[in-house]
Design an enzyme around this catalytic site. Structure first.
Site, PDB file in Angstrom:
ATOM      1  N   ASP A  65      10.661  -6.213  -8.527  1.00 10.89           N
ATOM      2  CA  ASP A  65      10.855  -6.951  -7.282  1.00 10.89           C
ATOM      3  C   ASP A  65      12.253  -6.649  -6.735  1.00 10.89           C
ATOM      4  OD1 ASP A  65       9.404  -9.770  -6.030  1.00 10.89           O
ATOM      5  OD2 ASP A  65      11.467  -9.301  -5.435  1.00 10.89           O
ATOM      6  N   HIS A  85      -0.651  -8.555   0.446  1.00  9.29           N
ATOM      7  CA  HIS A  85      -1.343  -7.602  -0.429  1.00  9.29           C
ATOM      8  C   HIS A  85      -1.241  -8.249  -1.807  1.00  9.29           C
ATOM      9  CE1 HIS A  85      -2.133  -3.189  -1.758  1.00  9.29           C
ATOM     10  NE2 HIS A  85      -2.109  -3.934  -2.865  1.00  9.29           N
ATOM     11  N   CYS A 125       0.860  -1.208   0.000  1.00  9.51           N
ATOM     12  CA  CYS A 125       0.000   0.000   0.000  1.00  9.51           C
ATOM     13  C   CYS A 125       0.887   1.245   0.000  1.00  9.51           C
ATOM     14  CB  CYS A 125      -0.927   0.020   1.207  1.00  9.51           C
ATOM     15  SG  CYS A 125      -2.379  -1.035   1.074  1.00  9.51           S
ATOM     16  N   HIS A 179      -6.131  -2.314  -1.046  1.00 10.97           N
ATOM     17  CA  HIS A 179      -5.576  -3.403  -0.239  1.00 10.97           C
ATOM     18  C   HIS A 179      -6.527  -4.595  -0.208  1.00 10.97           C
ATOM     19  CE1 HIS A 179      -3.091  -5.308   2.827  1.00 10.97           C
ATOM     20  NE2 HIS A 179      -4.253  -5.747   3.314  1.00 10.97           N
ATOM     21  N   ASN A 236       1.044 -16.087  -5.658  1.00  6.13           N
ATOM     22  CA  ASN A 236       1.094 -16.961  -4.493  1.00  6.13           C
ATOM     23  C   ASN A 236      -0.074 -16.600  -3.574  1.00  6.13           C
ATOM     24  OD1 ASN A 236       3.510 -18.163  -5.365  1.00  6.13           O
ATOM     25  ND2 ASN A 236       4.727 -16.505  -4.490  1.00  6.13           N
ATOM     26  N   GLY A 292       3.217 -19.776  -0.363  1.00 11.96           N
ATOM     27  CA  GLY A 292       4.475 -19.029  -0.470  1.00 11.96           C
ATOM     28  C   GLY A 292       4.302 -17.520  -0.472  1.00 11.96           C
ATOM     29  N   HIS A 307      -0.633  -9.660  -5.269  1.00 14.79           N
ATOM     30  CA  HIS A 307       0.289  -9.214  -6.317  1.00 14.79           C
ATOM     31  C   HIS A 307       0.518 -10.328  -7.312  1.00 14.79           C
ATOM     32  CE1 HIS A 307       2.507 -10.749  -2.817  1.00 14.79           C
ATOM     33  NE2 HIS A 307       3.356 -11.276  -3.675  1.00 14.79           N
ATOM     34  N   HIS A 365       3.280 -11.804  -9.956  1.00 16.64           N
ATOM     35  CA  HIS A 365       4.691 -11.776 -10.347  1.00 16.64           C
ATOM     36  C   HIS A 365       4.756 -11.959 -11.861  1.00 16.64           C
ATOM     37  CE1 HIS A 365       6.453 -12.736  -6.238  1.00 16.64           C
ATOM     38  NE2 HIS A 365       5.202 -13.153  -6.057  1.00 16.64           N
ATOM     39  N   THR A 402       4.393 -14.046   0.981  1.00 19.68           N
ATOM     40  CA  THR A 402       5.067 -13.421   2.121  1.00 19.68           C
ATOM     41  C   THR A 402       4.579 -11.995   2.364  1.00 19.68           C
ATOM     42  OG1 THR A 402       6.885 -12.688   0.709  1.00 19.68           O
ATOM     43  CG2 THR A 402       7.166 -14.797   1.837  1.00 19.68           C
TER      44      THR A 402
HETATM   45  P1  AMP Z   1       5.284 -13.304  -2.372  1.00 17.07           P
HETATM   46  O1  AMP Z   1       6.295 -14.245  -1.790  1.00 17.07           O
HETATM   47  O2  AMP Z   1       4.460 -13.910  -3.484  1.00 17.07           O
HETATM   48  O3  AMP Z   1       4.416 -12.682  -1.287  1.00 17.07           O
HETATM   49  O4  AMP Z   1       6.107 -12.148  -3.060  1.00 17.07           O
HETATM   50  C1  AMP Z   1       6.522 -11.021  -2.375  1.00 17.07           C
HETATM   51  C2  AMP Z   1       7.610 -10.429  -3.201  1.00 17.07           C
HETATM   52  O5  AMP Z   1       7.813  -9.101  -2.767  1.00 17.07           O
HETATM   53  C3  AMP Z   1       8.952 -11.148  -3.079  1.00 17.07           C
HETATM   54  O6  AMP Z   1       9.377 -11.609  -4.362  1.00 17.07           O
HETATM   55  C4  AMP Z   1       9.893 -10.071  -2.520  1.00 17.07           C
HETATM   56  O7  AMP Z   1      11.187 -10.140  -3.068  1.00 17.07           O
HETATM   57  C5  AMP Z   1       9.166  -8.803  -2.911  1.00 17.07           C
HETATM   58  N1  AMP Z   1       9.430  -7.636  -2.083  1.00 17.07           N
HETATM   59  C6  AMP Z   1       9.472  -7.576  -0.734  1.00 17.07           C
HETATM   60  N2  AMP Z   1       9.728  -6.309  -0.328  1.00 17.07           N
HETATM   61  C7  AMP Z   1       9.827  -5.557  -1.456  1.00 17.07           C
HETATM   62  C8  AMP Z   1      10.070  -4.186  -1.708  1.00 17.07           C
HETATM   63  N3  AMP Z   1      10.268  -3.292  -0.722  1.00 17.07           N
HETATM   64  N4  AMP Z   1      10.109  -3.758  -2.981  1.00 17.07           N
HETATM   65  C9  AMP Z   1       9.930  -4.629  -4.002  1.00 17.07           C
HETATM   66  N5  AMP Z   1       9.673  -5.938  -3.827  1.00 17.07           N
HETATM   67  C10 AMP Z   1       9.629  -6.406  -2.576  1.00 17.07           C
HETATM   68 ZN    ZN Z   2      -1.827  -3.264   1.189  1.00 19.37          ZN
END
Ligand code: AMP
Ligand code: ZN
Length: 114
Positions: A30, A98, A7, A46, A87, A93, A100, A102, A95
């Site tokens: 990323d 929010h 966000c 969000h 994910n 997987g 997203h 890839h 992490t």
């Molecule tokens: P996921 O594991 O599907 O939730 O993907 C989260 C992604 O966010 C991971 O590939 C991280 O490398 C990426 N990530 C985490 N923090 C940041 C950030 N500040 N800027 C850009 N990407 C990020």
């Molecule tokens: Zn958010």
């Protein structure tokens, strides 16, 4: 709700440069790329995970996919195609809570594990 990193990024509150933005969707690289090209596409709204989405979000989720395709189609390293991943939840997987997408492509794309 605790502060959400994505966000904050979508609102331009961090140093992360947006590579695409409209009123509903944003995209950025990323921070830990898993491929030569690794872009994240997010709704500005969000929504924690896909399992939190409802029929209200149908248009927005469709738009997320089309924005990913549009971003990829104008990227000089994605002309041969790319992988699109979402994910869902810890078991999937995810992490960052929010939603997203890839976009993964270019060299270093591992078809076995991504
Ligand atoms: P996921 O594991 O599907 O939730 O993907 C989260 C992604 O966010 C991971 O590939 C991280 O490398 C990426 N990530 C985490 N923090 C940041 C950030 N500040 N800027 C850009 N990407 C990020
Ligand atoms: Zn958010």
């Amino acid at each position: 709700m605790d502060a959400c990193l994505f966000c904050e990024i979508a609102r331009g509150k961090t140093k992360t440069q947006l590579i695409y933005e409209d009123d509903e969707v944003a995209a950025f690289n990323d921070i830990y790329p898993k491929a030569e090209v690794h872009i994240l596409v997010i709704p500005k709204m969000h929504i924690a995970t896909l399992n939190d989405a409802t029929s209200e979000h149908q248009q927005l989720l469709g738009k997320l996919m089309l924005c990913a395709s549009q971003i990829a189609s104008t990227h000089n390293k994605l002309g041969n195609g790319y992988k699109l991943i979402m994910n869902v939840g810890k078991g999937g997987g995810q992490t960052v809570e929010h939603i997203h997408l890839h976009i993964l492509g270019g060299k270093r794309l591992n078809h076995e594990t991504n």
